[in-house]
Design a protein around this motif. Sequence first.
Motif, PDB file in Angstrom:
ATOM      1  N   THR B   8      -9.647   1.400  -2.078  1.00  0.00           N
ATOM      2  CA  THR B   8      -8.544   0.476  -1.845  1.00  0.00           C
ATOM      3  C   THR B   8      -7.379   0.806  -2.765  1.00  0.00           C
ATOM      4  O   THR B   8      -6.229   0.821  -2.343  1.00  0.00           O
ATOM      5  CB  THR B   8      -8.991  -0.981  -2.072  1.00  0.00           C
ATOM      6  N   SER B  11      -5.621   3.899  -1.474  1.00  0.00           N
ATOM      7  CA  SER B  11      -4.823   3.777  -0.263  1.00  0.00           C
ATOM      8  C   SER B  11      -3.528   3.011  -0.520  1.00  0.00           C
ATOM      9  O   SER B  11      -2.489   3.356   0.015  1.00  0.00           O
ATOM     10  CB  SER B  11      -5.652   3.113   0.836  1.00  0.00           C
ATOM     11  N   THR B  12      -3.587   1.985  -1.387  1.00  0.00           N
ATOM     12  CA  THR B  12      -2.347   1.266  -1.643  1.00  0.00           C
ATOM     13  C   THR B  12      -1.390   2.147  -2.433  1.00  0.00           C
ATOM     14  O   THR B  12      -0.213   2.234  -2.113  1.00  0.00           O
ATOM     15  CB  THR B  12      -2.598  -0.039  -2.427  1.00  0.00           C
ATOM     16  N   HIS B 151     -14.841   4.374   6.436  1.00  0.00           N
ATOM     17  CA  HIS B 151     -13.517   3.869   6.745  1.00  0.00           C
ATOM     18  C   HIS B 151     -13.250   3.880   8.256  1.00  0.00           C
ATOM     19  O   HIS B 151     -12.606   2.978   8.781  1.00  0.00           O
ATOM     20  CB  HIS B 151     -12.446   4.666   6.004  1.00  0.00           C
ATOM     21  N   ASP B 367      -5.949   6.417   4.407  1.00  0.00           N
ATOM     22  CA  ASP B 367      -4.731   5.662   4.123  1.00  0.00           C
ATOM     23  C   ASP B 367      -4.369   4.686   5.236  1.00  0.00           C
ATOM     24  O   ASP B 367      -3.445   3.900   5.096  1.00  0.00           O
ATOM     25  CB  ASP B 367      -3.545   6.611   3.891  1.00  0.00           C
ATOM     26  N   PRO B 369      -4.708   1.485   6.810  1.00  0.00           N
ATOM     27  CA  PRO B 369      -5.351   0.226   6.422  1.00  0.00           C
ATOM     28  C   PRO B 369      -6.042  -0.369   7.640  1.00  0.00           C
ATOM     29  O   PRO B 369      -5.494  -0.324   8.743  1.00  0.00           O
ATOM     30  CB  PRO B 369      -4.169  -0.640   5.968  1.00  0.00           C
ATOM     31  N   ASP B 371      -6.429  -2.799  10.101  1.00  0.00           N
ATOM     32  CA  ASP B 371      -5.544  -3.928  10.392  1.00  0.00           C
ATOM     33  C   ASP B 371      -6.336  -5.183  10.727  1.00  0.00           C
ATOM     34  O   ASP B 371      -5.792  -6.278  10.751  1.00  0.00           O
ATOM     35  CB  ASP B 371      -4.518  -3.595  11.479  1.00  0.00           C
ATOM     36  N   ALA B 373      -9.048  -6.580   8.779  1.00  0.00           N
ATOM     37  CA  ALA B 373      -9.786  -6.289   7.558  1.00  0.00           C
ATOM     38  C   ALA B 373     -10.791  -7.372   7.207  1.00  0.00           C
ATOM     39  O   ALA B 373     -10.596  -8.549   7.511  1.00  0.00           O
ATOM     40  CB  ALA B 373      -8.804  -6.098   6.407  1.00  0.00           C
TER      41      ALA B 373
END
Lengths: 617, 630
Positions: B8, B11-12, B151, B367, B369, B371, B373
């Motif tokens: 996490t 990716s942010t 992921h 990367d 996300p 959507d 979640a």
Amino acid sequence: MASKVTSAVMRQGLRVLGVAIRTEKAVFASAVVASALYGGMTVASAWALGWATQNVVLPAFATGRVVAGTVWTGVLFIVGTALLKALGVAGRRILAGVMQYRMQARSRREVTKQYLRLPLSWHHRHPTGQLLSNASSDAEAAWAPLAPLPMAVGVVVMLVTAAVAILFTDVMLALVGFLIFPAIAVLNLVYQRRLSPLATRAQQLRAEVSEIAHESFDGALVVKTLGREALETERFRRRAHELRDANIAVGRVRGLFDPMLEALPTLGVLAVLAMGAVRLSGGSIDSGDLVQVAYLFTLLAFPIRALGWVLAELPRSVVGWERVRAVLEATGSMDYGEARAESAAPAALEVRGVSYAYGEGDTAAPVLHDVTFDVPAGRTVALVGPTGSGKSTLVQLLVRLVDPGSGRVLLDGTDLRELAYGETAAAAALVPQQTFLFDDTVRGNVALGLEVSDEDVWAALRLAQADGFVASLGSGLDTRIGERGASLSGGQRQRLALARAVVRRPRLLILDDATSSVDPQVEAKILYGLRDAAEQATVVVVAYRMATIALADEVVYLDRGRVVDRGTHEELLGRCEGYRNLVTAYEREEAERAAIDVPASGGEVAAGEAEEEEVSA
Amino acid sequence: MSAQAGSTAGSTAGSTAGSTEESTGRLEARPTAQAGAAAGQGLRVDGDRSALATIRHGLSLTPEFRKGLLGTLALAVVATVGKIIVPIAVQQTIDTGLKTGTPDIPYIVRAVLICAAAVVLTALAAYVMNVRLYKATESSLATLRVRGFRHVHDLSVLTQNSERRGALVSRVTNDVDQISTFMQWGGLMIIVSLGQLFVASVLMFVYSWQLTLLVWVCFIPLMIALPRFQRLLSRAYTAVRERTGDMLAAVSESVVGATVIRAYASERRTAERVDTAVDANKAAQVRAQTIVGFVFPLTEIVAAVAIAGIVLLGVRLGLSHDITAGRLVAFLFLVTLFVSPLQTATEVLNEAQNAVAGWRRILGVLDTPPDVADPGERGAELPRGPISVAFEDVEFAYPGGAPVLRGVNVEIPPRSRVAVVGETGSGKTTFAKLLTRLMDPVAGRVTVDGYDLRDVRFSSLRERIVMVPQDGFLFDGTLEENIRYGKPSATRDEIRLALTELGLADWLEGLPAGLETPVGQRGESLSAGERQLVALARAYLADPDLLLLDEATSAVDPATEVRLARALEGVTRGRTAVSIAHRLSTAENADEVLVFDAGRLVQRGPHAELVKEPGVYADLHASWVSAARS
């Protein structure tokens, strides 16, 4: 499984190489000539350098004079040998590639030809994934050693030339070479023997990791809806970690042998220097000879490993070739007779005592037992039966996708097995339960090689209620519909498959639950359209729905692979309990519910029932 | 645990830093000639992130690789320095050992022994370096693989469906393999080669700056040209990959489409398609090989020109006593150190480019996300029991598309049986996906027991609400394994009991191997109807509070379907059941029917009422009745 470089694998591997050499004689011969040129010129370039050292460099330093003629001769030698060597390298690489890729392509074409030739029953026995890898990775692996093969041949030429050259230079220096180079060769052999089982295992695990990912992503929706992401990740992790360990094991062996193989020739050069100094002091050689031999060792260090590369590919090659050969040698082709089935009239179909089982011997799973029925010309027959009763298998027999284990299927009185190739397909069209579309245009998928006008294609699409959505596609009939028709919905795919069948104006049309993904309203339109248009055809239809069954003149009721009863819908309703249970399931269900619900809403239900009575009558 | 946190964070950081890293990455990529070539490629292909930034970001996700990297690099330096031993030994032998007329044997032997020791030391360093490198790369890439795999499953259905499944598989297989090949060979080659060129140049410079200049003048044009050749080659390889894809697709048609091909006697047409694809693939391969064949030996020619130049210039320098004979000869050996790095350069650059592309693709997955979640720890854990679901002013539209569902307000009370009907495209499947949180609404909210679905932990949500999709996907294994997938702890008796409760005991008995029956890949050994039976049993065993059937029995015969419906009803009393179906028999039996038309909930109520009102439902029902019963 051949995963080790044993002598048996070596022998088999050489036989495989022999096949390639015999098939591509000219290319192989040219590649070997190019490679020999490369080998010879590698030795010659060392010799040119030695010559230049002895006749140009050292005299110049010794005498303080440069003889222009010898300098230019030296330059010419050096550049000339390099040019020829470069030519050899280019020729060897390109021709080796040509040979390898031609053999691969040949295997792929032959394997696919077999897939198309072998009967469907053979396909049933082999998993799809295996057949695909036979044509892709196995065909690739079988001919992989061809890439380094010409170089290896060139290296042999190189080694022999070098041995002779060194022998002529000095016996003692040659002795150093005869110690070092066989040592390199032996080390290479040990290396490949240690490496190849590990590499094979890593390869196997890589395939398994890929399989898990494939299956898991294919079933992503199931994984998600049941919340099994962690379970799947664990399954993947276990195999990925096995792969990691296998790769590290490969790395250990590589890490050990690669530096050794690099160090050995360097030690050889050092030995040459020491030995050379001794010989020089004795006057047996001159400095040029020393430089030449030392340089030769540096040049040979790398190419000699090509022998190892061929060796390394052999076990994989043998396995690949055996798998390819298993396909090429598979027997059990479908034999065709000479008979023609030319006629414009609807076909008459007779099924006589047909039995069929998947698999053979102990594992045989019988699905059809002594099935007998007729479909008279121009009539429509519905095949009805519970899930798993053998209907889909039976329709495959009707168009001779498979032959019955016993019994006969007759088209206009002729056994399907006596008809010539293409005759059955010309007379009968099957729309299977599972739609398959090609990565082609709409037109290509409907026509499927048949010469038909666009009007006919549109007419067929109209009949299949597919003209509307096809017209709205970007390029109409020329729209490419992607791999397996991925851009279309299930119902749209089914309608295209239906159009594919009707465009051929078959004399026998067989629909295997071919409208299951189509909305009921659209399905009704299709069926009425077919009834009006199908006067030229005999129709066999697998169905659960009353609307479909209502189109039929006769019903054949199957259960657990046997014909339980035949007759009109009304006759069967009257006397066949299984059939009645199946087709009236919805009404009975509703009636029973209505009975239970009476206290709550008695009046309404009575009205509802009356309505239904009316409709079904 | 740490992997999860890293993901996490990574990716942010990646998404925010992307734009700034792009510009700095560009600047940094230029000065280094070798890496710059790869970076230039990367920038051309995809401007998202420079090659260096991609690699840096990628490495930040794999701590196993960075750990001990300095030690490994130090060993690489030792291994590289070892390469100049031979030229030094040659120089020493000729200049010192052979200076006088009689060779100085003890000196030469001593020099040779020292060099031999150095060679052994070098080999040892190389061994340790290799093992460390393999361990570090394989461990880090295994982590990356597993994280990528997880992921992909965490991505929303919408994202998953926007990619071909095969492409997703490549992310965790081929793409990672490409990175690993590069890290274990190509990346090392770049470091070793640069080191080799550097060390050789330094030594050459010590021996003679004039000749060093000459060597560089000969090789620089080649160094400039190689990235161009590499681009040519990379295009050729791309063509090979594309043609290989076409070829595999054509071959697979002949296998997967075996039935249709035989039914329509189109063997010849298919064979022609395959032959065309196979030949196109071969042509592309030969073309790529021809480029390699011409580029590879160029280095040999340049090296020969350099050597000839050294001889020409060297003897003249020798006359003016600017160089010794040994040094001149050593130069001839040193030139060979230039040859191998440049010979492999095109391949290494190509690999570097593939590796960067591989990094990009797998980072592209990581990367993205999810959507939809999982709120995870923050989310609510709901107690099991009767469940109530409500849609409040729910709207849904696919990204960039018109709304496919609008203004849906509906409450599904506990223990009710609800049927959802409508034509294809009416929005009923969207309704199902929102209810199971496979997608999130763009407006309004869906609540379960008063909680917004977005605030409920997935572990809790998936336990309480289970959907049975239409296609009945099964995993390659036995019937038993597939049903157990619904509840991994289930015993064989529980599985048998579940099948019996669903009224499927007869069907099971009819199977020769019973629960041991292999279902084949994707369940293809079973018929479509049988697959649906297994999928239903699997979901049933999971024992959710709300079971949602999306056309889950569309391929099952009516008698079995009715039996299943009754069985489900009997055993799901106390639970909620939502069914989406073409066959309106389901609707007739439901407590409430929800009728969708053109994205709106247009009618709702019990069947008996709806069927009497003129409207969408009455029309649907009329055509169903005529189709089902005539």
